[in-house]
Scaffold this motif. Structure first.
Motif, PDB file in Angstrom:
ATOM      1  N   THR A 252       0.487  -0.667  -0.086  1.00  0.00           N
ATOM      2  CA  THR A 252      -0.221   0.011   0.113  1.00  0.00           C
ATOM      3  C   THR A 252       1.288   1.325  -0.202  1.00  0.00           C
TER       4      THR A 252
ATOM      5  N   SER B  86       1.867   5.903  -3.725  1.00  0.00           N
ATOM      6  CA  SER B  86       1.035   6.150  -3.475  1.00  0.00           C
ATOM      7  C   SER B  86       1.404   7.265  -2.129  1.00  0.00           C
TER       8      SER B  86
ATOM      9  N   VAL C 113      -1.119   4.009   7.078  1.00  0.00           N
ATOM     10  CA  VAL C 113      -1.117   2.222   7.116  1.00  0.00           C
ATOM     11  C   VAL C 113      -1.543   1.233   7.569  1.00  0.00           C
TER      12      VAL C 113
ATOM     13  N   LYS D 115      -0.374  -8.812  -3.556  1.00  0.00           N
ATOM     14  CA  LYS D 115      -1.077  -7.232  -3.407  1.00  0.00           C
ATOM     15  C   LYS D 115      -2.223  -7.549  -2.195  1.00  0.00           C
TER      16      LYS D 115
END
Ligand SMILES: NC(=O)C1=CN([C@@H]2O[C@H](COP(=O)(O)OP(=O)(O)OC[C@H]3O[C@@H](n4cnc5c(N)ncnc54)[C@H](OP(=O)(O)O)[C@@H]3O)[C@@H](O)[C@H]2O)C=CC1
Ligand SMILES: N[C@@H](CC=O)C(=O)O
Ligand code: NA
Length: 369
Positions: free
Chosen positions: A186, A194, A201, A323
């Motif tokens: 992320t 990002s 996070v 992912k």
């Protein structure tokens, strides 16, 4: 109805425990749930009937008439209660409590099988590991702990099958933390960009139920070290402790000595944003080389080397492209040659972890029939 009733005690009703009870409620031939406990309270089916408690969420189970309620019971008392049930018994430990884990030998010697996602017992002193498995043999009981590595992914069963069929495992490597995978995927994605702050996070991973009860156990590398200790032991290495090899910690130096209490967790999460720049620097250093940073681990069986820490990866590599909370675990073996056997998928979260626990429970029930 199964021919021999099996009695079940479940300790821990947090993220994993609640999802586990949900899955248990859907078993076609469920065991008889006779004990359900959280840190401050225990629900017991009254003796001598041991009539089961409904496998529902804590509030529903606690509201069931005729259930005996007490405070927290010592592990020895839980073992005595389960051992007195009129059939074989299984303990499911959905806590991360080392003290309960240290009592697995007590349960096993009494013939109570143990199923758990709790890594602590299998990754602490090697003497406890040996005691657990010799006690299981002594009590003719079973121990299954698939969800201690890679949550519900078939990681331990794969490794055990490779070893049991005579393959030679030479190296195990990959991403072993759902939390750290989610954080880096992320915060520093391989494709796109990002602006997410590291601390935000981390808070998200905690909210999603990926982290350990204390998220510092993920960030300090100890959760990955514990998983590698378990894998290394199953591969035949006598790793003495999970801190017997170097572990790279992502805990800012200034927050390293906060207490391991609930207050310590709150203070850590509150102060973590002060250190966002440190993680941003690490991300930028990798970016300058056209790479991304990821937290990985490896076991080299021949040299007995276990490593846990940050590494840079090409953006088109399998590890960089993971992912969500995905783990990827590559087994290099003599039989599989230079193309490893790879297990990949979600490595954290209540439902997928509970799946590993519930499927282990089914395996133990089958073996007890
Ligand atoms: N979350 C995940 O993705 C994964 C988790 N695991 C493992 O699963 C286990 C559970 O994790 P998770 O559900 O997320 O944790 P939670 O913090 O959500 O839940 C822990 C539960 O254990 C109870 N508990 C703690 N200590 C005791 C004790 N001594 N006696 C009785 N109950 C106790 C707590 O009680 P109370 O409700 O009163 O606080 C709570 O119900 C951990 O070992 C973790 O490492 C493994 C793989 C993945
Ligand atoms: N906190 C752990 C949970 C599973 O073991 C992780 O993030 O991998
Ligand atoms: Na697993």
């Amino acid at each position: 109805m199964s021919p021999n009733p099996i009695y079940l005690g479940v300790v821990g009703v947090g993220g994993v425990g609640t999802a586990f009870l949900n899955q248990l409620a859907r078993f076609p031939n469920p065991p008889k749930l006779v004990l359900l406990a959280r840190s401050s309270q225990t629900l017991l089916a009254p003796t001598p009937a041991y009539s089961p408690i409904p496998a529902a969420d804590w509030a529903t189970a606690a509201a069931t008439p005729l259930v005996t309620k007490t405070g927290a019971l010592p592990a020895e008392e839980i073992a005595t209660y389960l051992a007195s049930a009129p059939g074989r018994a299984i303990l499911v430990d959905n806590t991360s409590d080392i003290n309960l884990a240290k009592q697995y030998p007590t349960f096993l010697k009494k013939g109570i099988s143990v199923v758990t996602p709790n890594k602590k017992g299998f990754s602490d002193d090697l003497s406890l590991w040996k005691d657990i498995f010799s006690s299981a043999a002594e009590g003719k009981a079973h121990v299954y702990h698939e969800s201690t590595v890679g949550a519900g992914l078939p990681v331990l069963s794969t490794l055990k099958d490779l070893v049991a069929t005579g393959d030679e495992v030479t190296r195990i490597e990959g991403v072993f933390s759902g939390t750290l995978s989610f954080l880096f995927n992320t915060f520093a994605p391989a494709s796109g960009s990002s602006n997410a702050q590291w601390s935000a996070v981390v808070a998200q991973a905690k909210e999603l139920g990926y982290t350990e009860p204390d998220p510092r156990d993920d960030l300090n590398g100890m959760d990955v070290a514990r998983k590698l200790t378990i894998l290394a032991r199953l591969a035949g290495l006598e790793v003495s402790r999970p801190d017997s090899f170097p572990i790279e910690s992502l805990i800012p130096e200034a927050l390293a000595s906060l207490p391991s209490s609930a207050e310590g967790i709150t203070e850590f999460m509150t102060r973590l944003p002060e250190f966002d720049a440190q993680m941003a620097n690490i991300k930028d250093s990798a970016e300058k080389e056209g790479k991304v940073v990821r937290y990985v681990g490896s076991i080299d069986v021949a040299s007995k080397a276990v490593k846990v820490g940050l590494q840079y990866f090409d953006k088109d590599s399998a590890i960089a492209g993971l992912k969500g909370s995905d783990n990827i675990i590559s087994f290099y073996t003599k039989r599989y040659g230079s193309n490893p056997l790879i297990v990949q998928g979600a490595g954290a979260g209540g439902d997928v972890t509970a799946m590993g626990v519930a499927s282990d429970l089914i395996k133990v029930m089958d073996r007890l029939q």
